[in-house]
Design a protein around this motif. Sequence first.
Motif, PDB file in Angstrom:
ATOM      1  N   ALA A  96       0.819  -1.203   0.000  1.00 14.06           N
ATOM      2  CA  ALA A  96       0.000   0.000   0.000  1.00 14.06           C
ATOM      3  C   ALA A  96       0.856   1.257   0.000  1.00 14.06           C
ATOM      4  O   ALA A  96       0.579   2.222  -0.715  1.00 14.06           O
TER       5      ALA A  96
ATOM      6  N   ARG B 265       1.022   4.163  -2.849  1.00 16.18           N
ATOM      7  CA  ARG B 265       0.726   5.553  -2.499  1.00 16.18           C
ATOM      8  C   ARG B 265       1.778   6.492  -3.092  1.00 16.18           C
ATOM      9  O   ARG B 265       1.455   7.526  -3.670  1.00 16.18           O
TER      10      ARG B 265
ATOM     11  N   THR C 265      -6.120  -3.382  -3.096  1.00  9.49           N
ATOM     12  CA  THR C 265      -4.981  -2.606  -3.581  1.00  9.49           C
ATOM     13  C   THR C 265      -5.460  -1.473  -4.490  1.00  9.49           C
ATOM     14  O   THR C 265      -4.999  -0.332  -4.390  1.00  9.49           O
TER      15      THR C 265
ATOM     16  N   THR D 228      -6.754   1.461  -2.652  1.00  5.46           N
ATOM     17  CA  THR D 228      -5.691   2.374  -2.222  1.00  5.46           C
ATOM     18  C   THR D 228      -5.357   3.358  -3.336  1.00  5.46           C
ATOM     19  O   THR D 228      -5.180   4.567  -3.099  1.00  5.46           O
TER      20      THR D 228
ATOM     21  N   ARG E 254      -8.217   5.889  -3.579  1.00  2.00           N
ATOM     22  CA  ARG E 254      -8.205   6.842  -2.472  1.00  2.00           C
ATOM     23  C   ARG E 254      -7.127   7.912  -2.659  1.00  2.00           C
ATOM     24  O   ARG E 254      -7.381   9.110  -2.473  1.00  2.00           O
ATOM     25  N   GLU E 255      -5.938   7.482  -3.071  1.00  2.00           N
ATOM     26  CA  GLU E 255      -4.851   8.445  -3.237  1.00  2.00           C
ATOM     27  C   GLU E 255      -5.077   9.360  -4.439  1.00  2.00           C
ATOM     28  O   GLU E 255      -4.743  10.544  -4.397  1.00  2.00           O
TER      29      GLU E 255
END
Length: 311
Positions: free
Chosen positions: A168, A172, A257, A260, A263-264
Amino acid sequence: MSELAEHVLPAIEPVLLRQLLGCFPTGVAVITTRSADGTPAGLTCNSFSSVSLEPPLVLFSLRKASRLLATFEGADGFAINILSEQQDALSGRFASSKIDNKFEGVAWREGPLGMPLIDDCLASFECSVFAAHEAGDHTIFIGQVRHMSGGASDQALVFYKGAYMMLAESLRKLVVQGELDTADIDEAYRTLYGTLLRLACERADDAELDAVQAAVDAIEAHPDDAPLKDRIASASTFFSAIAAAGHNGALTLMAQTMTTVLRERMTHVMPVRPRPDLYPLRRNIANSLRQRDADGATAALNELITQLRRG
């Protein structure tokens, strides 16, 4: 009667409990022992914890449904092998129910107490069984540390919200630094969630289809000034509901995954604003799932991704 007892509280929902417990990052260990005939046995565990320094006690918990429960109950000791971030493949191997001989091809040695110690771990603790207690659907094994050793100097493998934090964190950085191409991300979404939608059309039960619909409703219920965190949460829930309906553990991990990544991107890359033009497309996905129409669901997904980029 206590004030708490006077209130009728809702039942604890197991799936949500697992999800919220996942908010607490944990290390990953392989717990090993010997069966009655001396054969090495082991499993992946993230319930390892320190209990006491005097005497030196540690514990782990094991599901009563585990095939190795009787093996650990009959053993007089066990070993805790703390994995490094380079050993994520070992974590998957010892967690798999499809691999009979978990130790085949794995470098390990016998410790002073005769327990299997896996090479290149961050640390290993050989323990004699101090106590075992039944607790709900698990058995808690408490061990007294008799021998310990340090190993590799790598970072620990950490499990967080259903995924390895190492992965993660790497994603990111790639997203924030703009090193993941948008076309590649879109292709990954189409491929991954297209497959999950087809599986969901075959495998999802009514409750899981309701969860997808509820996620669509939640997105549409946002006011125009809804906080970014709420929009991210509802978008993540929509895709997570699709993944859960697909009933494939490996693809679900991949979906976590991709969550993630989503979200970023929503936090650092993409402009986030109300998109009522996308409402019918999400509803088409939910309705197609309800009708078990795999082609319709994947077509709606493709159009949703296309329109997102155009916006």
